[in-house]
Design a protein around this motif. Structure first.
Motif, PDB file in Angstrom:
ATOM      1  N   ALA A   1      57.019  11.884   6.837  1.00 31.64           N
ATOM      2  CA  ALA A   1      57.037  13.212   6.214  1.00 31.64           C
ATOM      3  C   ALA A   1      57.936  14.164   6.992  1.00 31.64           C
ATOM      4  O   ALA A   1      58.690  14.954   6.400  1.00 31.64           O
ATOM      5  CB  ALA A   1      55.615  13.768   6.132  1.00 31.64           C
ATOM      6  N   LYS A   2      57.883  14.083   8.314  1.00 31.60           N
ATOM      7  CA  LYS A   2      58.723  14.949   9.143  1.00 31.60           C
ATOM      8  C   LYS A   2      60.198  14.602   8.971  1.00 31.60           C
ATOM      9  O   LYS A   2      61.044  15.501   8.860  1.00 31.60           O
ATOM     10  CB  LYS A   2      58.312  14.805  10.612  1.00 31.60           C
TER      11      LYS A   2
ATOM     12  N   TYR B   1      56.494  11.476  -0.560  1.00 33.12           N
ATOM     13  CA  TYR B   1      57.433  12.240   0.268  1.00 33.12           C
ATOM     14  C   TYR B   1      58.411  13.095  -0.540  1.00 33.12           C
ATOM     15  O   TYR B   1      59.358  13.632   0.012  1.00 33.12           O
ATOM     16  CB  TYR B   1      58.171  11.286   1.216  1.00 33.12           C
TER      17      TYR B   1
ATOM     18  N   ARG C   1      48.217   6.771   9.736  1.00 33.18           N
ATOM     19  CA  ARG C   1      48.317   8.223   9.547  1.00 33.18           C
ATOM     20  C   ARG C   1      49.447   8.806  10.393  1.00 33.18           C
ATOM     21  O   ARG C   1      50.137   9.737   9.966  1.00 33.18           O
ATOM     22  CB  ARG C   1      46.971   8.888   9.865  1.00 33.18           C
ATOM     23  N   ALA C   2      49.647   8.268  11.572  1.00 30.50           N
ATOM     24  CA  ALA C   2      50.771   8.713  12.399  1.00 30.50           C
ATOM     25  C   ALA C   2      52.097   8.352  11.747  1.00 30.50           C
ATOM     26  O   ALA C   2      53.066   9.135  11.783  1.00 30.50           O
ATOM     27  CB  ALA C   2      50.670   8.096  13.792  1.00 30.50           C
TER      28      ALA C   2
ATOM     29  N   ASP D   1      52.633   8.058   8.503  1.00 36.91           N
ATOM     30  CA  ASP D   1      52.792   8.996   7.389  1.00 36.91           C
ATOM     31  C   ASP D   1      53.349  10.325   7.879  1.00 36.91           C
ATOM     32  O   ASP D   1      54.276  10.888   7.273  1.00 36.91           O
ATOM     33  CB  ASP D   1      51.435   9.201   6.704  1.00 36.91           C
ATOM     34  N   GLU D   2      52.826  10.821   8.975  1.00 38.38           N
ATOM     35  CA  GLU D   2      53.299  12.097   9.526  1.00 38.38           C
ATOM     36  C   GLU D   2      54.752  11.991   9.986  1.00 38.38           C
ATOM     37  O   GLU D   2      55.553  12.921   9.784  1.00 38.38           O
ATOM     38  CB  GLU D   2      52.399  12.536  10.677  1.00 38.38           C
ATOM     39  N   LEU D   3      55.105  10.853  10.592  1.00 39.95           N
ATOM     40  CA  LEU D   3      56.471  10.639  11.055  1.00 39.95           C
ATOM     41  C   LEU D   3      57.458  10.637   9.890  1.00 39.95           C
ATOM     42  O   LEU D   3      58.510  11.298   9.941  1.00 39.95           O
ATOM     43  CB  LEU D   3      56.555   9.319  11.818  1.00 39.95           C
TER      44      LEU D   3
END
Length: 311
Positions: free
Chosen positions: A189-190, A214, A182-183, A185-187
């Motif tokens: 996406a950012k 994305y 999940r981390a 994925d967030e990275l």
């Protein structure tokens, strides 16, 4: 002591020896690692993260081998037969997996649990903004970390099935892996949130799940299987779109030939960057210990460059 009593005593002593031997055998079996056979690297990564020291993994498609071309040898079928757990993606990707699992059952002396980690729900879906003719399923779900998490859930359930005693260890490790995925994925996406372009040219259409997650589209030099190269009219269309959209990079995977990508690059003045489908690692990546997480972060950086993203 009577002769009859002597016989009884001997039988009791023999029984005690047999019971001790049986207990010793059970203890040895309980101390053995769970034998796991995987097909591709993402499954190996997930299984090793969840299973840790309780399992021993044999990946059939070795580093540097093109996964689409792989066919199991008799020794591979025997390895499946001798394993506790066989993990594969989907028959559309490993067309041989079900036959190999069945064949292993004919010769095996033990029951092997087989787990398919990709559900039928994604079949016939179109990912990444471009249709394809050479396959009905994009099996590269692991390129979306949240879908890799769904594979991890199925692997966790299978490990608990074959080794219930390890359930607490497996669950704890799976929870830690979920946090990492999940981390990741967030990275990603950012990194891909603010981009000048929303389309990329890829060596083959393996990145649909990542594209959908994305928000970009993929333009393929080849279809889902890299051996299905586009014809001249399709390549002309790709070159036209490169010029039209202002695309400055072609994303080439590291294992297959870059002949086609190099030709288009020379024609359009674009630069080649590496985008990894992660079916298997290269030999150098494996020897250097580069993990799924490492390579996915490199993929995100390559996409950010190709789409001219700013963070």
């Amino acid at each position: 002591m009577s002769k009859h009593s002597v016989v009884i005593a001997l039988l009791l002593a023999l029984s005690a020896l047999l019971i001790t031997a049986c207990k010793s055998d059970v203890g040895a079996q309980q101390g053995e690692k769970v034998s796991v056979v995987t097909t591709t690297y993402p499954l190996t990564f997930i299984a090793e993260r969840i299973g840790a020291d309780r399992i021993e993994v044999n990946q059939l498609v070795k580093p540097g081998v093109e996964a689409h071309d792989f066919e199991p040898a008799p020794s591979d079928v025997r390895a499946i037969s001798n394993s506790d757990l066989f993990i594969y993606n989907h028959p559309a990707f490993e067309s041989w997996a079900l036959n190999a699992a069945t064949a292993s059952g004919d010769d095996g002396n033990k029951s092997t649990v087989a787990v398919q980690t990709i559900t039928e729900e994604i079949e016939h879906e179109d990912h990444g903004g471009q249709s394809h003719d050479d396959d009905t399923l994009d099996a590269h779900v692991w390129l979306n970390p949240l879908e890799a998490q769904e594979q991890a859930d199925r692997i966790l359930s299978a490990l608990i099935e074959v080794d219930p005693d390890g359930s607490q260890v497996y669950t704890r490790n799976a929870d830690a892996l979920e946090i990492e995925l999940r981390a990741l994925d967030e990275l990603i996406a950012k990194q891909l949130a603010n981009c000048e372009l929303d389309s990329v040219v890829v060596s083959h259409l393996a990145f649909g799940h990542m594209a959908e997650q994305y928000g970009f589209s993929q333009i393929g030099l080849a279809g889902l299987s890299p051996e299905f190269e586009s014809g001249p009219s399709q390549l002309a269309n790709v070159i036209e779109r490169i010029n039209e959209l202002g695309i400055r990079h072609i994303l080439q995977e590291p294992i297959v030939s870059d002949r086609l990508a190099s030709t288009v690059s020379a024609e359009t003045g674009t630069e080649l960057l590496t985008l990894h489908p992660l079916e298997v690692r290269t030999a150098s990546e494996a020897s250097a210990g580069k993990s799924y997480l490492d390579i996915m972060k490199s993929n995100a950086a390559a996409l950010a460059t190709a789409m001219n993203c700013s963070n």
